[in-house]
Design a protein around this motif. Sequence first.
Motif, PDB file in Angstrom:
ATOM      1  N   LEU A   1      46.034  67.550  37.551  1.00  0.00           N
ATOM      2  CA  LEU A   1      47.095  66.881  38.295  1.00  0.00           C
ATOM      3  C   LEU A   1      47.346  67.689  39.565  1.00  0.00           C
ATOM      4  O   LEU A   1      47.694  68.867  39.507  1.00  0.00           O
ATOM      5  CB  LEU A   1      48.367  66.790  37.457  1.00  0.00           C
ATOM      6  N   VAL A   2      47.120  67.066  40.722  1.00  0.00           N
ATOM      7  CA  VAL A   2      47.232  67.762  41.997  1.00  0.00           C
ATOM      8  C   VAL A   2      48.333  67.129  42.842  1.00  0.00           C
ATOM      9  O   VAL A   2      48.687  65.955  42.666  1.00  0.00           O
ATOM     10  CB  VAL A   2      45.895  67.738  42.767  1.00  0.00           C
ATOM     11  N   ILE A   3      48.902  67.947  43.744  1.00  0.00           N
ATOM     12  CA  ILE A   3      49.948  67.510  44.663  1.00  0.00           C
ATOM     13  C   ILE A   3      49.368  67.503  46.072  1.00  0.00           C
ATOM     14  O   ILE A   3      48.843  68.511  46.536  1.00  0.00           O
ATOM     15  CB  ILE A   3      51.178  68.443  44.602  1.00  0.00           C
ATOM     16  N   HIS A   4      49.482  66.371  46.746  1.00  0.00           N
ATOM     17  CA  HIS A   4      49.054  66.257  48.141  1.00  0.00           C
ATOM     18  C   HIS A   4      50.299  66.127  49.014  1.00  0.00           C
ATOM     19  O   HIS A   4      51.100  65.194  48.837  1.00  0.00           O
ATOM     20  CB  HIS A   4      48.150  65.044  48.340  1.00  0.00           C
ATOM     21  N   SER A   5      50.486  67.080  49.946  1.00  0.00           N
ATOM     22  CA  SER A   5      51.653  67.072  50.834  1.00  0.00           C
ATOM     23  C   SER A   5      51.225  67.552  52.209  1.00  0.00           C
ATOM     24  O   SER A   5      50.157  68.167  52.364  1.00  0.00           O
ATOM     25  CB  SER A   5      52.751  67.977  50.274  1.00  0.00           C
ATOM     26  N   PRO A   6      52.042  67.283  53.263  1.00  0.00           N
ATOM     27  CA  PRO A   6      51.659  67.703  54.619  1.00  0.00           C
ATOM     28  C   PRO A   6      51.450  69.200  54.752  1.00  0.00           C
ATOM     29  O   PRO A   6      50.677  69.632  55.599  1.00  0.00           O
ATOM     30  CB  PRO A   6      52.834  67.229  55.482  1.00  0.00           C
TER      31      PRO A   6
ATOM     32  N   LEU B   1      51.237  62.478  44.024  1.00  0.00           N
ATOM     33  CA  LEU B   1      50.771  63.098  42.787  1.00  0.00           C
ATOM     34  C   LEU B   1      49.558  62.303  42.302  1.00  0.00           C
ATOM     35  O   LEU B   1      49.633  61.073  42.163  1.00  0.00           O
ATOM     36  CB  LEU B   1      51.871  63.097  41.734  1.00  0.00           C
ATOM     37  N   ARG B   2      48.458  62.998  42.047  1.00  0.00           N
ATOM     38  CA  ARG B   2      47.223  62.305  41.694  1.00  0.00           C
ATOM     39  C   ARG B   2      46.568  62.968  40.483  1.00  0.00           C
ATOM     40  O   ARG B   2      46.358  64.186  40.459  1.00  0.00           O
ATOM     41  CB  ARG B   2      46.253  62.321  42.872  1.00  0.00           C
ATOM     42  N   CYS B   3      46.233  62.127  39.475  1.00  0.00           N
ATOM     43  CA  CYS B   3      45.467  62.587  38.321  1.00  0.00           C
ATOM     44  C   CYS B   3      43.986  62.502  38.654  1.00  0.00           C
ATOM     45  O   CYS B   3      43.491  61.463  39.116  1.00  0.00           O
ATOM     46  CB  CYS B   3      45.758  61.717  37.097  1.00  0.00           C
ATOM     47  N   GLU B   4      43.262  63.598  38.431  1.00  0.00           N
ATOM     48  CA  GLU B   4      41.830  63.633  38.707  1.00  0.00           C
ATOM     49  C   GLU B   4      41.098  64.170  37.489  1.00  0.00           C
ATOM     50  O   GLU B   4      41.507  65.175  36.904  1.00  0.00           O
ATOM     51  CB  GLU B   4      41.544  64.528  39.923  1.00  0.00           C
ATOM     52  N   GLY B   5      40.007  63.472  37.118  1.00  0.00           N
ATOM     53  CA  GLY B   5      39.181  63.891  35.992  1.00  0.00           C
ATOM     54  C   GLY B   5      37.726  63.978  36.392  1.00  0.00           C
ATOM     55  O   GLY B   5      37.333  63.513  37.470  1.00  0.00           O
ATOM     56  N   ASP B   6      36.919  64.595  35.532  1.00  0.00           N
ATOM     57  CA  ASP B   6      35.497  64.773  35.840  1.00  0.00           C
ATOM     58  C   ASP B   6      34.621  63.766  35.126  1.00  0.00           C
ATOM     59  O   ASP B   6      33.421  63.979  34.958  1.00  0.00           O
ATOM     60  CB  ASP B   6      35.056  66.194  35.490  1.00  0.00           C
TER      61      ASP B   6
END
Length: 640
Positions: free
Chosen positions: A263-268, A280-285
């Motif tokens: 779970l990653v946070i993307h902000s300026p 907020l984005r869930c990323e898996g492999d």
Amino acid sequence: MGDPFSWPPLPQAQCLCGIPPITLCPVSAVRASKVEVSMLETVEVELGQTARIPCNFSIPEESNYAYINWFYINKRNRTKIYYMVRGQVFEAEPEYKGRVAMEDDFTLTISRVTLRDARTFVCQVGAGSLGVGENRTKLHIYKTPEPPEIQVNDAGIPVTSKEIPKIAECVSKNGFPAPNITWYKNGNPLWQDNTQVNILSTLTKESSGLYTVSSILFAHVSREDRQSHFHCEVSYRLLGADQTATSEKVNLTVFYSTENVTLVIHSPQPQVREGDEVTLRCEGDGNPPPEYSLLKVQEGAQPEEKDLPASNGVLTLRKVKKEDSGLYLCRTFDLDSMKNLEDTVKLSVNYLEGLKITPEGPIQLQQGDVLALTCDARGSRPLEFRWKKEKKGKLLGPGKQLKLSNVTLESSGNYSCEVAVTGVPGLSRSKQVYVAVHAKPQISSKDSLVPVQPNELVTLMCKAAALPEPKITWSINGKVQNHTDHHRVISNLTVQVTPDLLQSGVTCTATNVLGNSSHHITLKLRTTTMPPPIGNTTAEPIKKEQKTQESKGVIIVAVIVCILVIAVLGAVLYFLHKKGKIPCHRTGKQDITRPDARKDEIVVEVKSDKLPEEAGLLQGANGEKRPAGDQAEKYIDLRN
């Protein structure tokens, strides 16, 4: 000699393909006891081009050939296609009619070769009683195949497949002879082993006689093959050399299960601020990606999970607030391993709020008072405070409090408190308060003595500052124009100069509730500029300059006069010399006329009037006396 065309073929002569293909005459320079024929073992030519098959032979000296026959062998049968008897040529086979010819060196040429021409050709040479010799050449026909085309399996391949899945298919068309196809993975060749790799090849002969080769690659894949590249290569032989052509490289779509979730946070920027847009984005492999659930954990004695309106594991918070801070959870379920996979991340929103200044404005003060301003705010991190006069004015100092002592009218204005959150660039606020210092008027006019002319219109100015705002009045009547800027007033009075006004002057008075101030302006007649007197010191440089110029003129005139006198004197002496009035050969005198002197040159003799005793006083630089003749007379040559 019998009919040469009915002779049975002799046994095949020894192959002499190693002999260089040079042009041989019918009579060889090499001694031979019988007819010997040498030919190339093979000749290669591309489809549609012209084939050249050399035939070199040797016969005994003083002998000649009787005929030359050309055959092609089909299975075990011979077919004559071309022959020459005693210099005359004949075409015997309709299949080659118009396409065969023989050059002067007995080389057989076949134009526009076809695939049927891929045969063995025999050159037979007859020499009468010497017998017959022959040899043969195999003609190879080649056709470059079309570049290979590759078609990848775009349906996707799971890594868990039990059967060997199809990776791609490669096709190369219209080649001759049949080409071969080789498969490559990441630049390395693949070979069939029937366990991990299987290759199925198909060869098709078209109606044109050309070949189309097709190859299908089957192979097991792994998770790492999502970045692998596959291509095929067709190899063929052309004109005695091996050639290749390569297809484009393709990438596979590989399906594999998810093993890790993030779970990653993307902000300026790294430090999130109130008002930012955060994702907020869930990323898996895994591929394809699984279904994700995004939740917010309510921290406390009994943590609770709150589902969020995320779209497949993506949640965008526009203008994020401090209430959005907290722990977030991403969760998914893997069908292959039957396990829950999850990851958490903490979102910290930096904020700045509750900014205020005490006392609140506007603040009313009297001249000489003392004021203490206090600034306060709340933030997610330690705060930095600083004060400025006006919003973009001079920095007054850091800290929460600003103290003003013995305030004056100039102390009036807006005081700004700027607050910034430490370590969070761009997160700052400011607030200002207005301070008004009450004071009696202060006049700052510069006009105290004004030069004027009688009866002219003159404009007088009076400036005053005070709080409350002052009112300016004048001691005489005239045209008045006032301009107000905050607590400052500018008044302009336009009047005509009169004798009474010159005597009394003008007074302006600024008044408010706290008092008044006055300023007197004196009018003075402007004096007329007169020419300076003769004895004035300013004329001295002019007189000196005139005298210097006059002295220079006198010197120039004197020099000119001297030159004219010398010229006249020289002319008179020359005239007297010509008349014989003056002898030229006196004792103690020297003739200054040079042997080569021209008649028109003038020589002037200057005689000294000094007495002999006076001449004795003249001595050289070393103290010796000079001869009287040398001291008494001088000569001046005016020719040069």
